[in-house]
Design an enzyme around this catalytic site. Structure first.
Site, PDB file in Angstrom:
ATOM      1  N   TYR A 223       0.438  -1.350   0.275  1.00 23.03           N
ATOM      2  CA  TYR A 223       0.102   0.070   0.132  1.00 23.03           C
ATOM      3  C   TYR A 223       0.807   1.826   0.020  1.00 23.03           C
ATOM      4  O   TYR A 223       0.721   2.332  -0.558  1.00 23.03           O
ATOM      5  CB  TYR A 223      -1.158   0.091   1.499  1.00 23.03           C
TER       6      TYR A 223
ATOM      7  N   GLU B 173       2.383   6.707  -6.919  1.00 21.25           N
ATOM      8  CA  GLU B 173       0.853   7.111  -7.822  1.00 21.25           C
ATOM      9  C   GLU B 173       0.914   8.023  -7.500  1.00 21.25           C
ATOM     10  O   GLU B 173       0.725   9.656  -7.869  1.00 21.25           O
ATOM     11  CB  GLU B 173      -0.385   7.234  -7.285  1.00 21.25           C
TER      12      GLU B 173
END
Lengths: 250, 221
Positions: free
Chosen positions: B143, B150
């Protein structure tokens, strides 16, 4: 635990005496319905007008201050009327089934209304606003106002459904309620669609869509509840066949 | 759940498992041939875009009640990843050779190649313990790596978004609407961390439930 007890009755009516155990549920900090409604409606009322009357604050990066055209003026009038009506209805028309709601709702609802109010006003009152043809706008504003007045009439009917302090459900009737369960929502959605078209503003259309997406599930719940209560058995009336919210569609 | 629903979901999860496994293999092969990672987007980009596009179905699964969870949450998660992939990365070829793309694709494909088989086996009768462990443990490094990658993509894209006025609309126009994608992306970067932190904490609390407390190693002298 036990079952929640109705308000307004003495404890003795439920067989509660010295030594009984009572369970409490903490609902969290509460705030009155009328208080929330006032602030969530006063915000857009004030913010829209502020953007209209104070372009130097709303558009500090733009030096041109063209005169507002008639469409923008009518939009201000409609918007002000809408939110003033809502505030007056809060204090003089609506009867609330619950006295309070969680205080978090105050921040949530105000964020929603205030942000949209400022957002829509910013585009309609922008120096680079492009008005749609005047004749078309006037017709659409007239439609919007008609829908507003229809919504008001719906609210007045709903306020008078229950007599005294009764909490009984009553089948709404008269005016549009003969055909649509949630005619008040229908009128509200119609008004905002007409307003979006009258001002030809995407921001207003987004607001109309957001409102519709909330009102449709409420309408479905209300319709289901009424049909469940008024099932025609044991002497109860049978809920008549009606549209939920959009006539001819749903 | 109806048999047809289960069959459909099994098929969907199988398709995604195969898709993401393909993306993972393409990414790893590309890295072995070009260790700088500058060919990863060319190698796996199409597969990743296809999988992510198909994943839009998950919004409808939630809305139709086929799976648990809120359709709004599903929409936000899909939209966040899609915005990064389609609206920024794919539209700005100058970003493709960067090693952050390799990190991004590895993080995404490693997570998904565990998650979809886990859903499939849960539907089929029950997931093996090792798969449940993987699903609720691998996210711990994956994660943060994925989020960082991102955010890197969004942040690095800002100059091109600004200079090309990418996905932006200016006044005046007949819809009386304006949208500044540059400012939108900055706003997105600001809320990325708190939102992902929440999701991370939620997954950690889910982990405690599903995987349970690990017995502490006993020290022997």
């Amino acid at each position: 635990g036990g079952t929640p007890r109705a308000a307004g009755k003495p404890l003795s009516e439920f067989g509660i005496t010295d030594g009984s155990t009572i369970f409490f549920k903490d609902l969290g900090p509460q705030i009155g319905y009328a208080t929330v409604f006032f602030w969530e409606y006063f915000g857009p009322l004030a913010l829209y007008a502020a953007v209209y009357f104070l372009p130097q604050l709303a558009y500090p990066h733009i030096s041109e201050r063209p005169e507002k055209n008639l469409v923008q003026k009518l939009a201000l009038l409609f918007w002000t009327f809408h939110y003033a009506k809502r505030i007056l209805e809060t204090f003089f028309v609506h009867r609330f089934s619950h006295g309070t709601m969680p205080i978090f709702n105050l921040y949530k609802n105000c964020s929603y209304y205030w942000t949209f109010g400022a957002y829509i006003s910013w585009f309609i009152n922008h120096p680079l606003y492009t008005a749609p043809p005047l004749e078309r706008s006037i017709i659409l504003f007239t439609l919007a106002m008609t829908a507003e007045l229809a919504n008001l009439k719906c609210h007045l009917i709903q306020a008078n459904l229950r007599s005294g302090g009764s909490k009984e459900y009553v089948i709404p009737s008269g005016f549009l309620f003969d055909y649509i369960t949630c005619a008040n929502y229908t009128a509200e959605i119609a008004a905002w669609l007409a307003f979006s078209a009258a001002t030809q503003t995407v921001a207003a259309a987004l607001f109309a869509t957001a409102g519709t997406c909330q009102m449709v599930p409420w309408a479905v719940q209300k319709h289901k509840r009424l049909r469940k209560i008024f099932d025609g058995k044991d002497g109860r009336k049978r809920y008549p066949k009606r549209w939920i919210i959009f006539p001819l569609v749903f | 759940m109806a048999r047809a629903d289960t069959a459909y979901l099994l098929l969907y999860n199988l398709a995604q498992s195969i898709g993401w496994a393909t993306a993972l293999v393409q990414t790893v092969l590309s890295l072995t041939r070009h260790p700088s990672g500058d060919q990863v987007y060319s190698a796996a980009g199409l597969t990743v875009r296809a999988c992510q596009g198909l994943a839009a179905l998950e919004i409808f699964h939630a809305a139709a009640g086929l799976v648990r969870g809120s359709p709004v949450v599903a929409l936000l998660q899909w939209a966040g990843r899609s915005n990064c992939l389609y609206a920024v990365l794919h539209c700005i070829p100058q970003l493709w050779p960067s090693s952050a793309v390799a990190v991004l694709f590895l993080a995404w494909s490693l997570s998904e190649v565990v998650r979809y088989p886990w859903y499939a086996t849960s539907l089929a009768g029950g997931s093996p313990a090792w798969l449940t462990w993987a699903r609720y443990t691998l996210f711990i490094p994956l994660y943060p790596a994925g989020v960082a990658a991102e955010m890197w993509v969004l942040y690095s894209g800002l100059p091109w978004i600004a200079s090309r006025r990418l996905h932006s609309l200016a006044l005046p126009n007949s819809a009386n609407f304006a949208f500044d994608y540059h400012w939108f992306t900055i706003g997105l970067l600001v809320i990325y961390l708190p939102v992902w932190f929440n999701l991370y904490s939620y997954m950690l609390s889910q982990r405690r439930k599903k995987v349970g407390k690990r017995p502490s190693a006993t020290k022997t002298e």
